[in-house]
Design an enzyme around this catalytic site. Sequence first.
Site, PDB file in Angstrom:
ATOM      1  CB  THR A  83       1.357  -6.748  -3.157  1.00 30.90           C
ATOM      2  OG1 THR A  83       0.247  -6.419  -2.328  1.00 30.90           O
ATOM      3  CG2 THR A  83       2.136  -7.892  -2.511  1.00 30.90           C
ATOM      4  CB  VAL A 108      -3.875  -2.149   1.646  1.00 29.40           C
ATOM      5  CG1 VAL A 108      -3.552  -0.679   1.842  1.00 29.40           C
ATOM      6  CG2 VAL A 108      -3.901  -2.484   0.154  1.00 29.40           C
ATOM      7  CG  LEU A 157       3.181  -7.858   8.227  1.00 31.74           C
ATOM      8  CD1 LEU A 157       3.515  -9.145   8.978  1.00 31.74           C
ATOM      9  CD2 LEU A 157       2.926  -6.720   9.209  1.00 31.74           C
ATOM     10  CE  LYS A 158      -1.356  -7.957   0.725  1.00 36.63           C
ATOM     11  NZ  LYS A 158      -1.502  -6.926  -0.301  1.00 36.63           N
ATOM     12  CG  LEU A 159       5.617 -10.460  -0.175  1.00 39.51           C
ATOM     13  CD1 LEU A 159       7.067 -10.551  -0.647  1.00 39.51           C
ATOM     14  CD2 LEU A 159       4.669 -10.840  -1.304  1.00 39.51           C
TER      15      LEU A 159
END
Length: 290
Positions: A83, A108, A157-159
């Site tokens: 990340t 992920v 999108l992960k953040l």
Amino acid sequence: MGSAMAGNLLDNDLPLVVWNRTPARAAAVVAAGARLAATPAEAVAGADVVVVSLADEPAQRDVLLTRTLPALRAGTWLVDTSTVSPTWSREVTARLAGHGVTRVEACVLGNPEQARAGALRVFAGGPAAHVEAVRDVLDVLGHQVLHVGDTGAGATLKLVFNLLLGAQVTSLAEGVAYGVGAGLDRDMLLTAVAESGFSSLVMSFRAQIMRQRSYTPAAFRSTLMGKDLALALSEAAGLGVDLPVTAAAAGRFAEVARRGDGDADAAVVVEHVTGRWAPGPRTPLPEGPR
């Protein structure tokens, strides 16, 4: 997460050479059949596909660019599950491409239990053809693989998800502080929230950890939560987007780290908000969403 993903790759009969900055964390996968490398350069030598899971951007500069890149041969595919910020993701992808190495952004979502079971969600960024080229590895890592756009989109999108997680866990901690301060039973309050329509799989998971007061080993370390919130704030500021709720949550997690609980699960923020940190017996974390 890295060790859990490695264990899952072994379960799927993929030959594996591993290296970890903390050697003890590789012990389980080595016992399961992986070969332990003495250096990251040794780990990637001759590999067709390299999977990377590193905590932050300084670790990537050190391990990936300084210590590993010289050993990566042109034509290698690098699946990066770390990340990091979208800005760094685009930069490191370009730097690797300059050496003939194709990096696929593969952020992920999940926790170590889900990683071990191959039940993560994978947010892949980059050209669609690149994602498809490593689809066999991505499908082992996750039960869902979403190609979300160009390089940087997966990191964004992960953040977004971790921004939501940080705000939810902090709000739950403040709700507990208010309710307990007003005389409510803590366990009753947490159970009521977890079983309500206001809850979610993630909220219920963190409420259970708070009830148990068992924050190690962490499903998601507080220091990483704080790091991701800071990344989201920096990226949003560059876009002219104000995130006051995220800023408040980031402040809470910065304080958790200053007080020495950076390696504890993010749910430990409740103890710092209430000011009544009285850890209970060490018990395994419940299985559930990150």
